[in-house]
Design a protein around this motif. Sequence first.
Motif, PDB file in Angstrom:
ATOM      1  N   LEU B  52       0.990  -1.259  -0.057  1.00  0.00           N
ATOM      2  CA  LEU B  52      -0.065  -0.079   0.043  1.00  0.00           C
ATOM      3  C   LEU B  52       0.844   1.129  -0.075  1.00  0.00           C
ATOM      4  CD1 LEU B  52      -2.961  -0.893   2.630  1.00  0.00           C
ATOM      5  CD2 LEU B  52      -3.240  -0.212   0.113  1.00  0.00           C
ATOM      6  N   MET B  53       2.133   1.325   0.680  1.00  0.00           N
ATOM      7  CA  MET B  53       2.856   2.390   0.804  1.00  0.00           C
ATOM      8  C   MET B  53       3.375   2.597  -0.737  1.00  0.00           C
ATOM      9  SD  MET B  53       6.347   3.061   2.846  1.00  0.00           S
ATOM     10  CE  MET B  53       5.698   2.416   4.293  1.00  0.00           C
ATOM     11  N   ARG B  54       4.080   1.629  -1.279  1.00  0.00           N
ATOM     12  CA  ARG B  54       4.459   1.930  -2.506  1.00  0.00           C
ATOM     13  C   ARG B  54       3.430   2.403  -3.631  1.00  0.00           C
ATOM     14  NH1 ARG B  54       6.992  -2.405  -6.217  1.00  0.00           N
ATOM     15  NH2 ARG B  54       8.387  -1.317  -7.749  1.00  0.00           N
ATOM     16  N   GLU B  55       2.287   1.792  -3.565  1.00  0.00           N
ATOM     17  CA  GLU B  55       1.082   2.159  -4.623  1.00  0.00           C
ATOM     18  C   GLU B  55       0.681   3.633  -4.351  1.00  0.00           C
ATOM     19  OE1 GLU B  55       0.688   0.671  -7.267  1.00  0.00           O
ATOM     20  OE2 GLU B  55       2.226  -0.805  -6.531  1.00  0.00           O
ATOM     21  N   THR B  56       0.641   3.952  -2.960  1.00  0.00           N
ATOM     22  CA  THR B  56       0.141   5.407  -2.693  1.00  0.00           C
ATOM     23  C   THR B  56       1.490   6.231  -3.078  1.00  0.00           C
ATOM     24  OG1 THR B  56      -0.781   4.736  -0.814  1.00  0.00           O
ATOM     25  CG2 THR B  56      -0.637   6.768  -0.970  1.00  0.00           C
ATOM     26  N   LEU B 189      -1.874   1.033   8.907  1.00  0.00           N
ATOM     27  CA  LEU B 189      -2.166   1.213   7.449  1.00  0.00           C
ATOM     28  C   LEU B 189      -2.278   2.692   7.017  1.00  0.00           C
ATOM     29  CD1 LEU B 189      -5.306  -1.095   7.147  1.00  0.00           C
ATOM     30  CD2 LEU B 189      -3.124  -1.477   6.177  1.00  0.00           C
ATOM     31  N   GLU B 190      -2.695   3.423   8.122  1.00  0.00           N
ATOM     32  CA  GLU B 190      -2.753   4.956   7.903  1.00  0.00           C
ATOM     33  C   GLU B 190      -1.173   5.257   7.703  1.00  0.00           C
ATOM     34  OE1 GLU B 190      -3.913   7.166  11.095  1.00  0.00           O
ATOM     35  OE2 GLU B 190      -3.784   9.073  10.110  1.00  0.00           O
ATOM     36  N   ALA B 191      -0.238   4.764   8.464  1.00  0.00           N
ATOM     37  CA  ALA B 191       1.110   5.330   8.282  1.00  0.00           C
ATOM     38  C   ALA B 191       1.578   4.854   6.888  1.00  0.00           C
ATOM     39  CB  ALA B 191       1.788   4.807   9.499  1.00  0.00           C
ATOM     40  N   GLY B 218      -9.109   0.480   6.954  1.00  0.00           N
ATOM     41  CA  GLY B 218      -8.461  -0.433   8.071  1.00  0.00           C
ATOM     42  C   GLY B 218      -9.862  -0.631   8.642  1.00  0.00           C
ATOM     43  N   LEU B 219     -10.674   0.234   9.139  1.00  0.00           N
ATOM     44  CA  LEU B 219     -11.944   0.135   9.878  1.00  0.00           C
ATOM     45  C   LEU B 219     -12.948  -1.111   9.244  1.00  0.00           C
ATOM     46  CD1 LEU B 219     -12.643   0.986  12.445  1.00  0.00           C
ATOM     47  CD2 LEU B 219     -13.892   2.954  11.535  1.00  0.00           C
ATOM     48  N   ALA B 220     -13.092  -0.769   7.771  1.00  0.00           N
ATOM     49  CA  ALA B 220     -13.826  -1.781   6.915  1.00  0.00           C
ATOM     50  C   ALA B 220     -13.297  -3.159   7.129  1.00  0.00           C
ATOM     51  CB  ALA B 220     -14.078  -0.916   5.513  1.00  0.00           C
ATOM     52  N   PHE B 221     -12.071  -3.172   6.797  1.00  0.00           N
ATOM     53  CA  PHE B 221     -11.410  -4.414   6.848  1.00  0.00           C
ATOM     54  C   PHE B 221     -11.814  -5.338   8.239  1.00  0.00           C
ATOM     55  CE2 PHE B 221      -7.751  -7.132   7.673  1.00  0.00           C
ATOM     56  CZ  PHE B 221      -7.470  -7.786   6.324  1.00  0.00           C
ATOM     57  N   GLN B 222     -11.324  -4.582   9.458  1.00  0.00           N
ATOM     58  CA  GLN B 222     -11.838  -5.166  10.511  1.00  0.00           C
ATOM     59  C   GLN B 222     -13.439  -5.630  10.797  1.00  0.00           C
ATOM     60  OE1 GLN B 222      -9.959  -5.500  13.687  1.00  0.00           O
ATOM     61  NE2 GLN B 222      -8.227  -4.984  12.601  1.00  0.00           N
ATOM     62  N   ILE B 223     -14.118  -4.710  10.242  1.00  0.00           N
ATOM     63  CA  ILE B 223     -15.643  -4.959  10.549  1.00  0.00           C
ATOM     64  C   ILE B 223     -15.943  -5.957   9.592  1.00  0.00           C
ATOM     65  CG2 ILE B 223     -17.929  -4.108  10.340  1.00  0.00           C
ATOM     66  CD1 ILE B 223     -16.879  -1.402  10.511  1.00  0.00           C
ATOM     67  N   GLN B 224     -15.354  -6.312   8.210  1.00  0.00           N
ATOM     68  CA  GLN B 224     -15.489  -7.446   7.521  1.00  0.00           C
ATOM     69  C   GLN B 224     -14.928  -8.433   7.948  1.00  0.00           C
ATOM     70  OE1 GLN B 224     -17.235  -7.236   4.901  1.00  0.00           O
ATOM     71  NE2 GLN B 224     -16.499  -9.111   3.738  1.00  0.00           N
TER      72      GLN B 224
END
Lengths: 298, 298
Positions: B52-56, B189-191, B218-224
Amino acid sequence: MREFKKILDQRVKETQEIIDRYLPEETGYQRRIMEAMNYSMQAGGKRLRPLLMRETCRLFGFNGGERDVEPFMAAMEMIHTSSLIHDDLPCMDNDQYRRGKKSTWAEFGEDMGVLAGDALIVEAFSTAAGAFAGTKHPYRVGQAIRILAEKTGIYGMIGGQVVDVELTNRPISMDQLDFIYRLKTGALLEASMLIGAVLAGAEEEECAKISKVALNVGLAFQIQDDILDVTGNQEVLGKPVGSDARNFKTTYVTLEGLEKAREQVKRLSEEAVEILHSLNRKNGFLEELIQMLITREK
Amino acid sequence: MREFKKILDQRVKETQEIIDRYLPEETGYQRRIMEAMNYSMQAGGKRLRPLLMRETCRLFGFNGGERDVEPFMAAMEMIHTSSLIHDDLPCMDNDQYRRGKKSTWAEFGEDMGVLAGDALIVEAFSTAAGAFAGTKHPYRVGQAIRILAEKTGIYGMIGGQVVDVELTNRPISMDQLDFIYRLKTGALLEASMLIGAVLAGAEEEECAKISKVALNVGLAFQIQDDILDVTGNQEVLGKPVGSDARNFKTTYVTLEGLEKAREQVKRLSEEAVEILHSLNRKNGFLEELIQMLITREK
């Protein structure tokens, strides 16, 4: 000497005040970890590393580093404290007390002990990186962070801890003992003085000399510790003597004998002072501080 | 979709190769700690955070950050791995196995488990600070280190772990659960995304949007995750379903019900995609990756 003691007390007090400014406020759902961190950070201690850092920065005239050095002083003390917290854990030295107070895990639980140590390592880098915000010297700050990390990690303090843990109750060679002394305690002393120098913009050659001074001081300090365990006065030391022999611990004295150990301390400290003089810079207090560390009787 | 899968495999492979370049060589008296670190770092895992870091970073056209991002990718994975090592310790979750392999402490001993986790945290900052050596953007690198430290520490991942540990087997409010989810997994994830953006020189406003996207994901991932524990297919998931209920674990589903949880995932992911679009930059792969994370069935 009385003059030195007065300045020492004053500068330790200043160091303490600087460190306190960077401790977390105890608030939020996670306040218990902040309490554990602050409990450990305020458990006493001589603040030797941040003191040496600032005095080395002063040796090079501060030179734009007087503000940058402050977060690094706090960061260094956080790293040192984190190592004490994890050293005390049941799976490491299993110490319930440190300096007459309950150790962090004994007070806050073992899980909080692990997390408080982790948190202090991270907070150290967070605090150090905070220096970027106001600095005029981002490359110096960057280099100081690299030194902090390198001398804390597997090629520094943690590397020394690992070998110390692995060789507990096993025969140790002179080379291994030297490795443990240089890394486990020497590396953070080296980092402290080196960071002070780097933040004041010292040249590469000057930094190399500072490293050598710090490593000599660290090693002499350790060997003096071994000597005092044999020759020291229990009342002056405030702890029992002869514990190394009772625990069959390998020390400089058990490997090389008392005479050679004393010679080694003398050689290391003379060399340290000589190198310090060769820098042609003056910080009389730093010199006296180093002398005190090496020739102490407790 | 087959095209996406092909690119995904390729980029995960590249990510893996980048990380491997920063792992320590197993040598010296302290080689056992290097073995423990590499054992843990090579225990598998999706390399989601560095990816995710590299893609951002790519989303913002790399823009001078393509080399700087690589040490940070490795650093992020080291931080994540350190948290898994310490989470598995007997005084924490007491897990002997992770991903079918012995956990680090079970393989190397509890003391080495503590030290390997410590060493990876420090090595992460050492690796990240290595970016200073060749960079043209020292302030960006400095800011990225600050983000890494802040989102790892007591205001990030470790803060979340602390509350999670403290509230185990105790009733949890919606507010507390939200806090744990946002910090324990959300913060890294945010970092990751934020560091990618910062190293590519993204503006402050763009960084704020990236933060929001990452937190939503991150939140959606957790709830999923909570939803799948109730509705998932055990064979597809590869792990038993219903374990949350059996363990009386508070989840989004137990607090709000299945229907509301599903609505929340939908809302969070729609909002994430909307914000991403509002940046007027294109990285189709990143968008698909995010969609995959949220709508996964395993």
